[in-house]
Scaffold this active site. Structure first.
Site, PDB file in Angstrom:
ATOM      1  N   TYR A   1       8.385 -22.442  17.393  1.00  0.00           N
ATOM      2  CA  TYR A   1       8.120 -23.627  16.576  1.00  0.00           C
ATOM      3  C   TYR A   1       9.344 -24.043  15.762  1.00  0.00           C
ATOM      4  O   TYR A   1       9.550 -25.219  15.506  1.00  0.00           O
ATOM      5  CB  TYR A   1       6.967 -23.354  15.595  1.00  0.00           C
ATOM      6  CG  TYR A   1       5.612 -23.752  16.082  1.00  0.00           C
ATOM      7  CD1 TYR A   1       5.100 -23.213  17.253  1.00  0.00           C
ATOM      8  CD2 TYR A   1       4.825 -24.647  15.359  1.00  0.00           C
ATOM      9  CE1 TYR A   1       3.832 -23.559  17.681  1.00  0.00           C
ATOM     10  CE2 TYR A   1       3.558 -24.993  15.787  1.00  0.00           C
ATOM     11  CZ  TYR A   1       3.074 -24.448  16.950  1.00  0.00           C
ATOM     12  OH  TYR A   1       1.823 -24.791  17.370  1.00  0.00           O
TER      13      TYR A   1
ATOM     14  N   ASP B   1      -2.176 -13.068  27.530  1.00  0.00           N
ATOM     15  CA  ASP B   1      -3.099 -13.563  28.568  1.00  0.00           C
ATOM     16  C   ASP B   1      -4.378 -12.719  28.578  1.00  0.00           C
ATOM     17  O   ASP B   1      -5.490 -13.249  28.636  1.00  0.00           O
ATOM     18  CB  ASP B   1      -2.417 -13.596  29.951  1.00  0.00           C
ATOM     19  CG  ASP B   1      -1.671 -12.322  30.306  1.00  0.00           C
ATOM     20  OD1 ASP B   1      -1.504 -11.437  29.429  1.00  0.00           O
ATOM     21  OD2 ASP B   1      -1.240 -12.186  31.469  1.00  0.00           O
TER      22      ASP B   1
ATOM     23  N   ASP C   1      -7.506 -21.529  18.150  1.00  0.00           N
ATOM     24  CA  ASP C   1      -8.426 -22.576  18.627  1.00  0.00           C
ATOM     25  C   ASP C   1      -9.496 -21.964  19.534  1.00  0.00           C
ATOM     26  O   ASP C   1     -10.667 -22.329  19.469  1.00  0.00           O
ATOM     27  CB  ASP C   1      -7.680 -23.657  19.427  1.00  0.00           C
ATOM     28  CG  ASP C   1      -7.266 -24.850  18.565  1.00  0.00           C
ATOM     29  OD1 ASP C   1      -7.102 -24.662  17.338  1.00  0.00           O
ATOM     30  OD2 ASP C   1      -7.102 -25.957  19.113  1.00  0.00           O
TER      31      ASP C   1
HETATM   32  C1  IPM Z   1      -2.439 -26.029  13.825  1.00  0.00           C
HETATM   33  C2  IPM Z   1      -2.023 -27.326  14.465  1.00  0.00           C
HETATM   34  C3  IPM Z   1      -0.533 -27.552  14.165  1.00  0.00           C
HETATM   35  C4  IPM Z   1       0.224 -26.421  14.816  1.00  0.00           C
HETATM   36  C5  IPM Z   1       0.007 -28.917  14.579  1.00  0.00           C
HETATM   37  C6  IPM Z   1      -0.775 -30.061  13.948  1.00  0.00           C
HETATM   38  C7  IPM Z   1       1.464 -29.073  14.276  1.00  0.00           C
HETATM   39  O1  IPM Z   1      -2.287 -27.302  15.822  1.00  0.00           O
HETATM   40  O2  IPM Z   1      -2.323 -25.904  12.583  1.00  0.00           O
HETATM   41  O3  IPM Z   1      -2.908 -25.142  14.541  1.00  0.00           O
HETATM   42  O4  IPM Z   1       0.552 -26.486  16.015  1.00  0.00           O
HETATM   43  O5  IPM Z   1       0.522 -25.451  14.125  1.00  0.00           O
HETATM   44 MG    MG Z   2      -3.407 -25.595  16.465  1.00  0.00          MG
END
Ligand code: IPM
Ligand code: MG
Length: 368
Positions: free
Chosen positions: A137, A224, A252
């Site tokens: 990132y 994975d 997520d």
């Molecule tokens: C999260 C989101 C962010 C990330 C985005 C909005 C930049 O997906 O907080 O998980 O990728 O970290």
């Molecule tokens: Mg995210």
């Protein structure tokens, strides 16, 4: 002593859900000083930048930040530094918020909202700890260029850099071992050590830090396999620690196990436990302004803020138990609605939590 809270509603459903969290905080009658500032697309519209100087300064000066959500498809064409997402990435970086705590808790009332069989998720309570200021990132260099080697020398290419330093891994590992110690004593470190140098190093450093936490049981999974185990037997996990990108993806996935990402709060902490608190979900521009968004993740984020940064555990308990009561009473926003429950909008859900907080005294809950 009064605490200063920077309130950054942002885009999409951000303002609606933040409004409800603020109402819940106000009911507690704590000495909190709330100050609101624009962020994300809203700030870009107002002043040409997603993270204006004044907003960043407010966030730096505050004891904690309560954040809604940023982003809208209509900004996808902007240059990357002007896109709404840069606001949250900038806040993480400038405030040194390296430890992201994302609990995934399946409430008994919502077991049937999960996409997995109820018996796999009933009682689920896991905590994902995602490193938040390093990895691919933020790694430099990154960009576009003409390839001088690889499969197509001379072709246009893009590249990012995955990297982690020893202190970055050590400090997130300490946060994770300490969290595991306060919970069920089990930590899973997720890596891709079979392929990536960065994550072989990650695994080595986490293993070294483990020597200081002999009471915590540590295991390692490749990412994975971790993704697979999360849908196969999620209750086998207690605390998961991983890098920024794997943590983005796995959190997520874990969120969905609980039935709705609309329920999940998060905390992003610096080394002094100062933090930014936001729902794990995004800005959901498709339902913005309709008054149907679920405010519970944001309300629970406010509870995490009370617990982690403001050291007000009792007030946090009051909010969390109010949320449980409201669910037990059968109130549901659309994202968690099922047959036989009462469908409510954002404001009505906020009202119900406000009333339950007013009525309730603190009851200890299982929320992490
Ligand atoms: C999260 C989101 C962010 C990330 C985005 C909005 C930049 O997906 O907080 O998980 O990728 O970290
Ligand atoms: Mg995210």
């Amino acid at each position: 002593m009064s605490h200063k809270i920077a309130v950054l509603p942002g885009d999409g459903i951000g303002p609606e859900i933040i409004e409800q969290a603020v109402r819940v905080l106000q009911v507690l009658e704590l000495p909190l000083e709330l100050e609101t500032a624009p962020v994300g697309g809203a700030a870009y519209e107002a002043s040409g930048h997603p993270l204006p100087e004044a907003t960043l300064n407010l966030a730096k000066a505050a004891d904690a930040v309560l954040f809604g959500a940023v982003g809208d498809w209509k900004y996808d064409k902007l240059d990357r530094p002007l896109r709404p997402e840069q606001a949250i990435l900038g806040l993480r970086k400038h405030l040194g918020l390296f430890a992201n705590l994302r609990p995934a808790l399946c409430y008994a009332e919502l077991t049937h909202a999960s996409s997995l069989k109820p018996e796999l998720v009933a009682g689920l309570d896991i905590l994902i700890i995602r490193e938040l200021t390093g990895d691919i990132y933020f790694g430099q260099p990154r960009g576009r260029r003409t390839a001088t080697d690889g499969h197509f020398p001379g072709a246009e290419e893009a590249f990012d850099t995955m990297r982690y330093s020893r202190p970055e891994i050590e400090r997130i590992a300490h946060v994770a071992f300490q969290a595991a110690r306060r919970r069920r004593g089990k930590l899973t470190s997720v890596d891709k050590a079979n392929v990536l140098e960065t994550f072989q190093f990650w695994k080595d450093v986490v293993t070294e830090v483990h020597a200081q936490y002999p009471d915590v049981q540590l295991d390692h999974l490749y990412v994975d396999n971790a993704a697979m185990q999360l849908v196969k037997a999620p209750k086998a996990f207690d605390v998961i620690v991983t890098g920024n990108m794997f943590g983005d993806i796995l959190s997520d996935e874990a969120a969905m196990l609980t039935g709705s990402i609309g329920m999940l709060p998060s905390a992003s902490l610096d080394r002094d436990n100062k933090g930014l608190y936001e729902p794990s979900h995004g800005s959901a521009p498709d339902i913005a302004g309709q008054g149907v968004a679920n405010p519970l993740a944001t309300i629970l984020s406010a509870a995490m803020m009370l617990r982690y940064t403001l050291q007000q555990a009792e007030a946090a308990d009051r909010i969390e138990s109010a949320v449980q009561q409201v669910l037990a009473a059968g109130l549901r926003t659309g994202d968690i609605w099922s047959e036989g429950c009462r469908r409510v909008g954002t404001r009505e859900m906020g009202d119900a939590v406000v009333q339950a907080v007013k009525a309730g005294t603190s009851k200890t809950t299982t929320q992490s």
